[in-house]
Write a protein that holds these residues in place. Sequence first.
Motif, PDB file in Angstrom:
ATOM      1  N   ALA A  89      -2.772  -4.983   3.394  1.00 37.00           N
ATOM      2  CA  ALA A  89      -1.588  -5.137   2.537  1.00 37.00           C
ATOM      3  C   ALA A  89      -0.468  -5.838   3.313  1.00 37.00           C
ATOM      4  N   ASP A  90       0.490  -6.370   2.582  1.00 39.53           N
ATOM      5  CA  ASP A  90       1.659  -7.007   3.202  1.00 39.53           C
ATOM      6  C   ASP A  90       2.558  -5.978   3.870  1.00 39.53           C
ATOM      7  N   MET A  91       2.589  -4.785   3.321  1.00 41.15           N
ATOM      8  CA  MET A  91       3.356  -3.687   3.908  1.00 41.15           C
ATOM      9  C   MET A  91       2.808  -2.362   3.404  1.00 41.15           C
ATOM     10  N   THR A  92       3.166  -1.295   4.152  1.00 41.98           N
ATOM     11  CA  THR A  92       2.734   0.061   3.799  1.00 41.98           C
ATOM     12  C   THR A  92       3.959   0.939   3.625  1.00 41.98           C
ATOM     13  N   VAL A  93       3.906   1.803   2.624  1.00 39.32           N
ATOM     14  CA  VAL A  93       4.944   2.800   2.384  1.00 39.32           C
ATOM     15  C   VAL A  93       4.282   4.169   2.473  1.00 39.32           C
TER      16      VAL A  93
ATOM     17  N   ALA B 176       0.866  -1.187   0.000  1.00 37.19           N
ATOM     18  CA  ALA B 176       0.000   0.000   0.000  1.00 37.19           C
ATOM     19  C   ALA B 176       0.899   1.232   0.000  1.00 37.19           C
ATOM     20  N   LEU B 177       0.682   2.131  -0.941  1.00 35.46           N
ATOM     21  CA  LEU B 177       1.438   3.380  -1.028  1.00 35.46           C
ATOM     22  C   LEU B 177       0.536   4.540  -0.620  1.00 35.46           C
ATOM     23  N   VAL B 178       1.015   5.325   0.346  1.00 39.61           N
ATOM     24  CA  VAL B 178       0.283   6.496   0.820  1.00 39.61           C
ATOM     25  C   VAL B 178       1.261   7.654   0.984  1.00 39.61           C
ATOM     26  N   SER B 179       0.722   8.846   1.066  1.00 37.53           N
ATOM     27  CA  SER B 179       1.556  10.026   1.282  1.00 37.53           C
ATOM     28  C   SER B 179       0.688  11.203   1.704  1.00 37.53           C
ATOM     29  N   ASP B 180       1.360  12.230   2.185  1.00 40.70           N
ATOM     30  CA  ASP B 180       0.774  13.549   2.422  1.00 40.70           C
ATOM     31  C   ASP B 180      -0.538  13.495   3.217  1.00 40.70           C
ATOM     32  N   SER B 181      -0.451  12.913   4.428  1.00 38.82           N
ATOM     33  CA  SER B 181      -1.610  12.841   5.334  1.00 38.82           C
ATOM     34  C   SER B 181      -2.004  14.230   5.833  1.00 38.82           C
ATOM     35  N   HIS B 182      -1.000  14.994   6.259  1.00 38.62           N
ATOM     36  CA  HIS B 182      -1.215  16.360   6.764  1.00 38.62           C
ATOM     37  C   HIS B 182      -2.276  16.426   7.867  1.00 38.62           C
TER      38      HIS B 182
ATOM     39  N   PHE C 210      -0.507   4.845  11.100  1.00 41.40           N
ATOM     40  CA  PHE C 210       0.031   3.972  10.051  1.00 41.40           C
ATOM     41  C   PHE C 210       0.939   2.893  10.631  1.00 41.40           C
ATOM     42  N   ASP C 211       1.716   3.231  11.620  1.00 41.59           N
ATOM     43  CA  ASP C 211       2.634   2.268  12.231  1.00 41.59           C
ATOM     44  C   ASP C 211       1.867   1.092  12.826  1.00 41.59           C
ATOM     45  N   GLU C 212       0.691   1.333  13.341  1.00 43.18           N
ATOM     46  CA  GLU C 212      -0.131   0.287  13.953  1.00 43.18           C
ATOM     47  C   GLU C 212      -0.752  -0.662  12.926  1.00 43.18           C
ATOM     48  N   THR C 213      -0.680  -0.329  11.628  1.00 47.82           N
ATOM     49  CA  THR C 213      -1.303  -1.178  10.609  1.00 47.82           C
ATOM     50  C   THR C 213      -0.436  -2.369  10.219  1.00 47.82           C
ATOM     51  N   GLY C 214       0.826  -2.381  10.603  1.00 46.83           N
ATOM     52  CA  GLY C 214       1.724  -3.485  10.231  1.00 46.83           C
ATOM     53  C   GLY C 214       3.065  -2.947   9.802  1.00 46.83           C
ATOM     54  N   GLU C 215       3.732  -3.682   8.917  1.00 44.71           N
ATOM     55  CA  GLU C 215       5.068  -3.281   8.457  1.00 44.71           C
ATOM     56  C   GLU C 215       4.983  -1.939   7.720  1.00 44.71           C
ATOM     57  N   LEU C 216       5.801  -0.982   8.162  1.00 47.42           N
ATOM     58  CA  LEU C 216       5.759   0.378   7.617  1.00 47.42           C
ATOM     59  C   LEU C 216       7.155   0.832   7.233  1.00 47.42           C
ATOM     60  N   VAL C 217       7.282   1.346   6.014  1.00 51.17           N
ATOM     61  CA  VAL C 217       8.469   2.069   5.569  1.00 51.17           C
ATOM     62  C   VAL C 217       8.017   3.507   5.388  1.00 51.17           C
TER      63      VAL C 217
END
Length: 163
Positions: free
Chosen positions: A29-33, A4-10, A47-54
């Motif tokens: 997702a298997d991981m989140t970026v 899962a790709l996300v950005s710019d939460s603000h 986001f950190d609580e959802t699983g593997e996070l980069v």
Amino acid sequence: MQVALVSDSHVPERADDVPDEVLNACEDADMTVHAGDFTSPDAYEAFDETGELVAVYGNMDEVLDLPRVDSFAAGGVGFVVIHGTGSPINYEERVTETARDEVGDDAVAVSGHTHEVTDETYEGIRILNPGSCTGAMPASRATYMLVEAEGGGIDDVEVVEVG
């Protein structure tokens, strides 16, 4: 492997919170970026609580201690994550140069900053920008991406509009 790709939460200065739909997709997702601009520890923790996070530092993330660039492999694909801070002029050049320096000519660059959904190849480097996951201005909508990486390639990139 689904990324899962996300950005710019603000959150909270441009959006009240991260939509549940986005967080659920990240959990599935298997991981989140996240390509930067959480703008608060609470948004980062969601986001950190959802699983593997980069995650990387965005130009609005003064309160977070995150790397400015990170890289990882998923499904045999080398990804580089950078916010893309700076002027829209030469944005693709900056992102591409960083990706090539970090991973090489086969890199896939994940970036943010513009709040505009992008899936393009620039000088041989694929650039994926999921837009703003909360629809924070100047975005016209809230979006994220789901990427299927398998066998050293990307099988599918789905742009998901929230709501």
